[in-house]
Design a protein around this motif. Structure first.
Motif, PDB file in Angstrom:
ATOM      1  N   ALA A  51       0.812  -1.211   0.000  1.00  0.00           N
ATOM      2  CA  ALA A  51       0.000   0.000   0.000  1.00  0.00           C
ATOM      3  C   ALA A  51       0.850   1.267   0.000  1.00  0.00           C
ATOM      4  O   ALA A  51       0.366   2.335  -0.398  1.00  0.00           O
ATOM      5  N   ASP A  52       2.107   1.164   0.435  1.00  0.00           N
ATOM      6  CA  ASP A  52       2.985   2.332   0.438  1.00  0.00           C
ATOM      7  C   ASP A  52       3.168   2.891  -0.974  1.00  0.00           C
ATOM      8  O   ASP A  52       3.242   4.112  -1.162  1.00  0.00           O
ATOM      9  N   VAL A  53       3.268   2.022  -1.954  1.00  0.00           N
ATOM     10  CA  VAL A  53       3.411   2.467  -3.338  1.00  0.00           C
ATOM     11  C   VAL A  53       2.161   3.211  -3.786  1.00  0.00           C
ATOM     12  O   VAL A  53       2.240   4.277  -4.409  1.00  0.00           O
ATOM     13  N   GLU A  54       1.008   2.659  -3.459  1.00  0.00           N
ATOM     14  CA  GLU A  54      -0.251   3.308  -3.819  1.00  0.00           C
ATOM     15  C   GLU A  54      -0.369   4.678  -3.163  1.00  0.00           C
ATOM     16  O   GLU A  54      -0.765   5.654  -3.808  1.00  0.00           O
ATOM     17  N   ARG A  55       0.013   4.756  -1.900  1.00  0.00           N
ATOM     18  CA  ARG A  55      -0.092   6.021  -1.180  1.00  0.00           C
ATOM     19  C   ARG A  55       0.836   7.072  -1.799  1.00  0.00           C
ATOM     20  O   ARG A  55       0.454   8.236  -1.940  1.00  0.00           O
ATOM     21  N   ALA A  56       2.047   6.666  -2.180  1.00  0.00           N
ATOM     22  CA  ALA A  56       2.992   7.598  -2.782  1.00  0.00           C
ATOM     23  C   ALA A  56       2.464   8.128  -4.121  1.00  0.00           C
ATOM     24  O   ALA A  56       2.592   9.324  -4.427  1.00  0.00           O
ATOM     25  N   MET A  57       1.854   7.258  -4.907  1.00  0.00           N
ATOM     26  CA  MET A  57       1.335   7.685  -6.205  1.00  0.00           C
ATOM     27  C   MET A  57       0.113   8.578  -6.036  1.00  0.00           C
ATOM     28  O   MET A  57      -0.072   9.548  -6.784  1.00  0.00           O
ATOM     29  N   ILE A  58      -0.722   8.272  -5.068  1.00  0.00           N
ATOM     30  CA  ILE A  58      -1.878   9.132  -4.792  1.00  0.00           C
ATOM     31  C   ILE A  58      -1.408  10.517  -4.354  1.00  0.00           C
ATOM     32  O   ILE A  58      -1.925  11.548  -4.825  1.00  0.00           O
ATOM     33  N   ASP A  59      -0.421  10.562  -3.455  1.00  0.00           N
ATOM     34  CA  ASP A  59       0.089  11.852  -2.984  1.00  0.00           C
ATOM     35  C   ASP A  59       0.626  12.690  -4.141  1.00  0.00           C
ATOM     36  O   ASP A  59       0.394  13.914  -4.201  1.00  0.00           O
ATOM     37  N   ALA A  60       1.351  12.052  -5.067  1.00  0.00           N
ATOM     38  CA  ALA A  60       1.900  12.785  -6.211  1.00  0.00           C
ATOM     39  C   ALA A  60       0.784  13.297  -7.117  1.00  0.00           C
ATOM     40  O   ALA A  60       0.829  14.435  -7.601  1.00  0.00           O
ATOM     41  N   ALA A  61      -0.231  12.458  -7.349  1.00  0.00           N
ATOM     42  CA  ALA A  61      -1.340  12.866  -8.214  1.00  0.00           C
ATOM     43  C   ALA A  61      -2.128  14.018  -7.597  1.00  0.00           C
ATOM     44  O   ALA A  61      -2.502  14.979  -8.293  1.00  0.00           O
ATOM     45  N   VAL A  62      -2.375  13.940  -6.303  1.00  0.00           N
ATOM     46  CA  VAL A  62      -3.112  15.005  -5.620  1.00  0.00           C
ATOM     47  C   VAL A  62      -2.305  16.306  -5.636  1.00  0.00           C
ATOM     48  O   VAL A  62      -2.851  17.396  -5.859  1.00  0.00           O
ATOM     49  N   ALA A  63      -1.000  16.203  -5.417  1.00  0.00           N
ATOM     50  CA  ALA A  63      -0.144  17.388  -5.445  1.00  0.00           C
ATOM     51  C   ALA A  63      -0.109  18.007  -6.843  1.00  0.00           C
ATOM     52  O   ALA A  63      -0.114  19.240  -6.990  1.00  0.00           O
ATOM     53  N   ALA A  64      -0.074  17.146  -7.872  1.00  0.00           N
ATOM     54  CA  ALA A  64      -0.068  17.654  -9.248  1.00  0.00           C
ATOM     55  C   ALA A  64      -1.383  18.366  -9.561  1.00  0.00           C
ATOM     56  O   ALA A  64      -1.393  19.399 -10.246  1.00  0.00           O
ATOM     57  N   ALA A  65      -2.487  17.826  -9.075  1.00  0.00           N
ATOM     58  CA  ALA A  65      -3.781  18.473  -9.291  1.00  0.00           C
ATOM     59  C   ALA A  65      -3.834  19.820  -8.570  1.00  0.00           C
ATOM     60  O   ALA A  65      -4.326  20.826  -9.115  1.00  0.00           O
ATOM     61  N   ALA A  66      -3.315  19.865  -7.347  1.00  0.00           N
ATOM     62  CA  ALA A  66      -3.310  21.115  -6.581  1.00  0.00           C
ATOM     63  C   ALA A  66      -2.446  22.179  -7.253  1.00  0.00           C
ATOM     64  O   ALA A  66      -2.735  23.380  -7.147  1.00  0.00           O
ATOM     65  N   ALA A  67      -1.413  21.736  -7.971  1.00  0.00           N
ATOM     66  CA  ALA A  67      -0.529  22.666  -8.667  1.00  0.00           C
ATOM     67  C   ALA A  67      -1.058  23.046 -10.054  1.00  0.00           C
ATOM     68  O   ALA A  67      -0.402  23.799 -10.780  1.00  0.00           O
ATOM     69  N   GLY A  68      -2.217  22.515 -10.412  1.00  0.00           N
ATOM     70  CA  GLY A  68      -2.795  22.817 -11.714  1.00  0.00           C
ATOM     71  C   GLY A  68      -2.201  22.027 -12.859  1.00  0.00           C
ATOM     72  O   GLY A  68      -2.402  22.367 -14.029  1.00  0.00           O
ATOM     73  N   LEU A  69      -1.466  20.941 -12.529  1.00  0.00           N
ATOM     74  CA  LEU A  69      -0.830  20.129 -13.573  1.00  0.00           C
ATOM     75  C   LEU A  69      -1.723  18.982 -14.040  1.00  0.00           C
ATOM     76  O   LEU A  69      -1.528  18.456 -15.140  1.00  0.00           O
ATOM     77  N   PHE A  70      -2.660  18.548 -13.209  1.00  0.00           N
ATOM     78  CA  PHE A  70      -3.641  17.528 -13.560  1.00  0.00           C
ATOM     79  C   PHE A  70      -5.035  18.139 -13.454  1.00  0.00           C
ATOM     80  O   PHE A  70      -5.304  18.920 -12.530  1.00  0.00           O
ATOM     81  N   SER A  71      -5.908  17.737 -14.383  1.00  0.00           N
ATOM     82  CA  SER A  71      -7.271  18.277 -14.372  1.00  0.00           C
ATOM     83  C   SER A  71      -8.312  17.244 -13.976  1.00  0.00           C
ATOM     84  O   SER A  71      -9.505  17.556 -13.946  1.00  0.00           O
ATOM     85  N   ALA A  72      -7.898  16.015 -13.670  1.00  0.00           N
ATOM     86  CA  ALA A  72      -8.856  14.979 -13.293  1.00  0.00           C
ATOM     87  C   ALA A  72      -9.631  15.408 -12.050  1.00  0.00           C
ATOM     88  O   ALA A  72      -9.036  15.913 -11.097  1.00  0.00           O
ATOM     89  N   PRO A  73     -10.963  15.216 -12.032  1.00  0.00           N
ATOM     90  CA  PRO A  73     -11.755  15.655 -10.871  1.00  0.00           C
ATOM     91  C   PRO A  73     -11.434  14.882  -9.593  1.00  0.00           C
ATOM     92  O   PRO A  73     -11.610  15.410  -8.497  1.00  0.00           O
ATOM     93  N   ASP A  74     -10.965  13.637  -9.721  1.00  0.00           N
ATOM     94  CA  ASP A  74     -10.619  12.833  -8.547  1.00  0.00           C
ATOM     95  C   ASP A  74      -9.247  12.208  -8.786  1.00  0.00           C
ATOM     96  O   ASP A  74      -9.135  11.044  -9.191  1.00  0.00           O
TER      97      ASP A  74
END
Length: 291
Positions: free
Chosen positions: A221-244
């Motif tokens: 699950a550590d791998v999943e958590r790391a990837m989720i954190d990166a995706a959420v951070a990218a969305a917060a920075a305006g780099l990803f537009s996915a709603p979830d």
């Protein structure tokens, strides 16, 4: 007695097999011998007859002489005598986490990888593992106390190897979107380069027993958590537009982990190219604004 060639040829066989992305089991199948025999050849435990040398060279797509001495490199750095249609594309990611050396496993774990991948955990016995390792059953138990212990040890090896690669890939990226893409590359590369080991972990998690099961599931699950954190951070920075972005990251990781199921029994693809393909798909799924 049949003429014997220098046993040092085993090192050349192992190196060339690695460059070609051919698993030990695949080479054994081409030679119609057991994986244990190929392992013994590569580790210098048995010599090669001239006839066998020709068979090995044919299976690897080279001239026999190229296994007896270092092959001169051509303009591209590829040893001459190697057929161009079988040369893998060099990795596009020049980073330590993208380089996969052969794992240092004890003889029993090496044998267990082969046996579990071929028969499944429940179909395997310690006696079969012992035969693959060329040891007595008692000798196997001197290394590992049970079949369950073998499975736990293999899961720890696979998850430990993958974990540091994902962490290093994320740390070297310039931004969260790049970190996410490189983590995808790391997972896919591991699925290809560690195909049998990854297949065992992906298909045999249900066979793990407590207390190790919970610990290993948490490591996974550590791998999943790391990837989720990166995706959420990218969305917060305006780099990803996915709603979830969290759900998107989970979906991407599921696709990456399924790569090894696609590879089961099939031809080994070019690892960097496949990793790049999945990274591109991942960025598209997350609505990347910087592709």
């Amino acid at each position: 007695m049949a003429e014997q060639v220098d046993e040092a040829v085993g090192e050349a066989v192992r190196a060339l097999r690695g460059r070609r992305g051919i698993t030990l089991r695949e080479l054994a199948a081409r030679l119609a011998v057991s994986p244990g025999t190929v392992s013994a050849i590569e580790n210098g435990k048995v010599g090669l007859t001239v006839a066998r040398l020709h068979q090995v060279a044919l299976a690897l797509g080279v001239e026999p002489a190229s296994l007896l001495r270092p092959a001169p490199s051509g303009p591209s750095g590829v040893p001459s005598g190697v057929r161009g249609d079988a040369v893998p594309t060099p990795t596009a990611v020049d980073a330590e986490w993208a380089v996969f050396e052969e794992l240092s496993l004890d003889p029993v774990l090496t044998a267990a990888v082969q046996v579990f991948a071929e028969t499944g955990y429940h179909g395997a016995t310690m006696r079969v593992v012992a035969a693959e390792a060329d040891l007595s059953v008692a000798g196997v138990y001197r290394y590992h106390r049970s079949k369950q212990h073998l499975l736990v040890a293999l899961a720890d090896v696979q998850l430990g190897d993958l974990g540091w690669r994902v962490e290093a890939a994320a740390a070297q990226a310039a931004d969260p979107a790049g970190a996410f893409a490189d983590m995808v590359r790391a997972v896919v590369l591991a699925q290809v380069h560690r195909r049998d080991l990854s297949f065992i972990v992906e298909t045999e998690l249900r066979s793990l027993q407590e207390p190790d099961r919970s610990r290993i599931v948490a490591l996974r699950a550590d791998v999943e958590r790391a990837m989720i954190d990166a995706a959420v951070a990218a969305a917060a920075a305006g780099l990803f537009s996915a709603p979830d972005p969290a759900a998107g990251a989970q979906a991407v990781l599921s696709l990456c982990r399924a790569v090894v199921l696609r590879l089961d029994g099939g031809e080994l693809p070019d690892p960097p190219a496949l990793a790049a393909e999945y990274a591109g798909l991942a960025l598209a799924m997350l609505g990347s604004r910087v592709q």
